[in-house]
Design a protein around this motif. Structure first.
Motif, PDB file in Angstrom:
ATOM      1  N   GLU A 328     168.599  80.611 -59.484  1.00 56.88           N
ATOM      2  CA  GLU A 328     169.177  81.390 -59.010  1.00 56.88           C
ATOM      3  C   GLU A 328     168.799  82.387 -57.968  1.00 56.88           C
ATOM      4  N   SER A 329     167.514  83.296 -59.022  1.00 61.04           N
ATOM      5  CA  SER A 329     166.780  83.856 -58.254  1.00 61.04           C
ATOM      6  C   SER A 329     165.969  83.506 -57.143  1.00 61.04           C
ATOM      7  N   THR A 330     165.500  82.109 -57.147  1.00 58.26           N
ATOM      8  CA  THR A 330     164.448  81.993 -55.893  1.00 58.26           C
ATOM      9  C   THR A 330     165.584  81.779 -55.328  1.00 58.26           C
ATOM     10  N   LEU A 331     166.804  80.909 -54.864  1.00 59.12           N
ATOM     11  CA  LEU A 331     167.956  80.869 -53.715  1.00 59.12           C
ATOM     12  C   LEU A 331     168.484  82.041 -53.352  1.00 59.12           C
ATOM     13  N   VAL A 332     168.774  82.990 -54.410  1.00 63.06           N
ATOM     14  CA  VAL A 332     169.341  84.625 -53.593  1.00 63.06           C
ATOM     15  C   VAL A 332     167.577  84.661 -52.808  1.00 63.06           C
ATOM     16  N   LEU A 333     166.272  84.956 -53.409  1.00 62.53           N
ATOM     17  CA  LEU A 333     165.712  85.267 -52.422  1.00 62.53           C
ATOM     18  C   LEU A 333     165.570  84.843 -51.039  1.00 62.53           C
ATOM     19  N   GLY A 334     165.458  83.512 -51.165  1.00 55.67           N
ATOM     20  CA  GLY A 334     165.694  83.061 -49.746  1.00 55.67           C
ATOM     21  C   GLY A 334     166.695  83.479 -49.230  1.00 55.67           C
ATOM     22  N   GLY A 335     168.121  82.815 -49.804  1.00 57.43           N
ATOM     23  CA  GLY A 335     169.187  83.808 -48.995  1.00 57.43           C
ATOM     24  C   GLY A 335     169.178  85.016 -48.201  1.00 57.43           C
ATOM     25  N   VAL A 336     169.041  86.196 -48.985  1.00 54.77           N
ATOM     26  CA  VAL A 336     168.621  87.125 -48.256  1.00 54.77           C
ATOM     27  C   VAL A 336     167.762  87.087 -47.371  1.00 54.77           C
ATOM     28  N   TRP A 337     166.635  86.518 -47.304  1.00 56.20           N
ATOM     29  CA  TRP A 337     165.680  87.015 -46.136  1.00 56.20           C
ATOM     30  C   TRP A 337     165.903  86.318 -45.107  1.00 56.20           C
ATOM     31  N   LEU A 338     166.883  84.748 -45.728  1.00 55.61           N
ATOM     32  CA  LEU A 338     167.511  84.097 -43.812  1.00 55.61           C
ATOM     33  C   LEU A 338     168.820  84.842 -43.807  1.00 55.61           C
ATOM     34  N   LEU A 339     169.793  85.772 -44.257  1.00 56.38           N
ATOM     35  CA  LEU A 339     170.616  87.091 -44.033  1.00 56.38           C
ATOM     36  C   LEU A 339     169.982  87.910 -43.065  1.00 56.38           C
ATOM     37  N   ALA A 340     168.807  89.094 -43.270  1.00 55.25           N
ATOM     38  CA  ALA A 340     168.371  89.140 -42.837  1.00 55.25           C
ATOM     39  C   ALA A 340     167.801  88.730 -41.287  1.00 55.25           C
ATOM     40  N   MET A 341     166.720  88.340 -41.533  1.00 55.41           N
ATOM     41  CA  MET A 341     166.609  87.232 -39.976  1.00 55.41           C
ATOM     42  C   MET A 341     167.538  86.810 -39.485  1.00 55.41           C
ATOM     43  N   HIS A 342     168.751  86.817 -39.767  1.00 56.73           N
ATOM     44  CA  HIS A 342     169.611  86.423 -38.980  1.00 56.73           C
ATOM     45  C   HIS A 342     170.316  87.612 -38.096  1.00 56.73           C
ATOM     46  N   PHE A 343     170.730  88.689 -38.694  1.00 56.91           N
ATOM     47  CA  PHE A 343     170.628  90.293 -37.803  1.00 56.91           C
ATOM     48  C   PHE A 343     169.385  90.150 -37.127  1.00 56.91           C
ATOM     49  N   VAL A 344     168.292  89.978 -37.203  1.00 54.82           N
ATOM     50  CA  VAL A 344     167.142  90.751 -36.557  1.00 54.82           C
ATOM     51  C   VAL A 344     167.573  89.502 -35.563  1.00 54.82           C
ATOM     52  N   ASP A 345     168.137  88.623 -35.487  1.00 53.81           N
ATOM     53  CA  ASP A 345     168.043  86.948 -34.815  1.00 53.81           C
ATOM     54  C   ASP A 345     169.460  87.998 -33.634  1.00 53.81           C
ATOM     55  N   LEU A 346     170.403  88.756 -34.018  1.00 56.03           N
ATOM     56  CA  LEU A 346     171.693  88.742 -33.359  1.00 56.03           C
ATOM     57  C   LEU A 346     170.843  90.382 -32.718  1.00 56.03           C
ATOM     58  N   TYR A 347     170.152  91.095 -33.324  1.00 56.37           N
ATOM     59  CA  TYR A 347     169.661  91.810 -32.889  1.00 56.37           C
ATOM     60  C   TYR A 347     168.117  92.070 -31.668  1.00 56.37           C
ATOM     61  N   TRP A 348     167.817  90.907 -31.589  1.00 54.67           N
ATOM     62  CA  TRP A 348     167.212  90.312 -30.607  1.00 54.67           C
ATOM     63  C   TRP A 348     167.688  89.833 -29.281  1.00 54.67           C
ATOM     64  N   GLN A 349     168.465  89.114 -29.524  1.00 57.07           N
ATOM     65  CA  GLN A 349     169.468  88.451 -28.196  1.00 57.07           C
ATOM     66  C   GLN A 349     170.438  89.856 -27.770  1.00 57.07           C
ATOM     67  N   VAL A 350     170.656  91.201 -28.489  1.00 57.06           N
ATOM     68  CA  VAL A 350     171.212  92.103 -28.296  1.00 57.06           C
ATOM     69  C   VAL A 350     170.856  93.352 -26.768  1.00 57.06           C
ATOM     70  N   MET A 351     169.918  94.220 -27.702  1.00 57.10           N
ATOM     71  CA  MET A 351     169.022  95.133 -28.126  1.00 57.10           C
ATOM     72  C   MET A 351     168.379  95.183 -26.619  1.00 57.10           C
TER      73      MET A 351
END
Length: 406
Positions: A328-351
């Motif tokens: 659980e702990s490591t999968l959550v760590l990977g999931g939270v990290w990739l959610l943050a990167m997904h937001f950065v990706d959209l920010y990079w596309q738009v801003m």
């Protein structure tokens, strides 16, 4: 062919898959609503002084949470289309998330007030002295843009509510014909989703730079959406286990398959992202390179490098191990990290359209995220509280409960 029936001895009782009245998770709707109100207040105060920044910040957060809902819709549709067994115990979480699509339609409305701030082609007379905009004018015009947006949300909402209601209804009737019907309709629904999501990405992101175009952009947006949703599903699945809600339902075997999905589609996102860049770089045509050129200059270059390392390199290596996917702990760590990167990706596309000179974070980014995200969390958690967290009488529930990785 008749759907297989689950063994009643293995079927779940409703109390095993619902949120108890006194459980802390029942506070999530109020918490989400509070964040939404706080964010809306911040948007109102800060946006009055800088409306253009507000519309761009709102667009990024809107796209982020919309992409999670669309990723959830695709996940559920492919579960039906492929007759997958392992994901049935996780399917209701996806159904709850994509049922927020009508709420996302309402959150799109503020963007209509800022079309001229967001899209240069929407300014009256913009095409008069621009040959390319004049050529694209039959497609890039405000009335047709609004019609297409209505079609997108109409298609998404109809599919989402249809699947959501029939799946919930099966909890009461146990009719296996419901699963058969939803399976037959999944293929056509996937085609509709693919087309509408592709054109929505063209309209809402790619047309921010109306002189630029990429035939791969729709797939790029889809890949990011699906990675984002699987990351969110991994976090929610692990959280429900930790909270004692689905600890007897979702096993390490299910987490393992989620980790494999996350690993595979992280690589798929990188493949699509690199392919799009490589084809543009190789052709070296000015009308194609302008978009990447803006993102490889100044401080935006650092964000581009961060995406290469953080959205692919680090999670690819991290998720490679079997044990990481099953804990659980490591999968959550990977999931939270990739959610943050997904937001950065959209920010990079738009801003970069707004801040071509470099990255300039704003308090409005935080306010818009709280407002849109608060509504998203409030709606999803409210629906979660009103239903079973697992499709209790799906004919293949026993198969999913007994699932083991080979």
């Amino acid at each position: 062919m008749q759907e297989p029936r689950s063994d009643p001895l293995v079927a779940l009782r409703p109390e095993q898959a619902t949120i108890p009245p006194a459980h802390p998770w029942n506070r999530l709707p109020a918490l989400g609503a509070g964040c939404a109100l706080l964010g809306a207040l911040g948007c109102a105060i800060l946006g009055a002084a800088n409306p253009k920044q507000f519309f761009f910040s709102w667009l990024v957060s809107f796209l982020f949470f919309l992409s999670l809902a669309l990723g959830a819709l695709f996940f559920v549709l492919i579960q039906y289309a492929s007759q997958g067994g392992w994901g049935i115990v996780l399917r209701r979480i996806g159904e709850t998330i994509f049922a927020t699509l009508p709420v996302m339609a309402a959150l799109f409305l503020p963007l209509l007030l800022g079309l001229r701030d967001l899209y240069s082609w929407s300014i009256p007379g913009a095409a008069e002295h621009d040959a390319l905009l004049h050529w694209k004018e039959p497609f890039l015009n405000v009335p047709f843009f609004l019609i297409r947006a209505a079609i997108y949300f109409g298609c998404w909402s109809v599919i989402a509510l249809f699947y959501y209601r029939l799946s919930r209804g099966q909890d009461a009737t146990g009719d296996p014909a419901v699963s058969a019907r939803l399976r037959r309709l999944a293929g056509p629904a996937i085609i509709v989703l693919a087309l509408t999501q592709t054109f929505a990405s063209f309209d809402w992101i790619m047309s921010l730079t109306p002189h630029w175009y990429s035939t791969m952009f729709g797939v790029y947006f889809f890949a990011g959406s699906f990675v984002g949703f699987i990351a969110l599903l991994s976090v929610v699945a692990a959280a429900t286990r930790r909270a004692g809600l689905l600890d007897t339902v979702v096993s390490a075997e299910h987490l393992h398959d989620l980790g494999k999905f996350l690993f595979a589609f992280t690589a798929f996102w990188a493949y699509i992202a690199f392919s799009q860049f490589f084809l543009v770089w190789y052709a070296n045509l000015p009308e194609e390179t302008i978009w990447f050129k803006a993102r490889l200059e100044g401080s935006w270059k650092a964000v581009s490098i961060l995406l290469m390392a953080g959205h692919f390199g680090a999670p690819f290596l991290f998720l490679m191990g079997r044990a990481v996917k099953r804990r659980e702990s490591t999968l959550v760590l990977g999931g939270v990290w990739l959610l943050a990167m997904h937001f950065v990706d959209l920010y990079w596309q738009v801003m970069p359209t707004l801040h071509a000179d470099g990255v300039r974070p704003s308090a409005l980014d935080v306010a818009a995220f709280l407002a849109v995200g608060g509504c998203f969390v409030a709606a999803a958690s409210w629906l979660m509280r009103r239903q079973a967290l697992v499709p209790l009488r799906d004919p293949r529930l026993a198969e999913s409960l007994a699932f083991e990785n080979a």
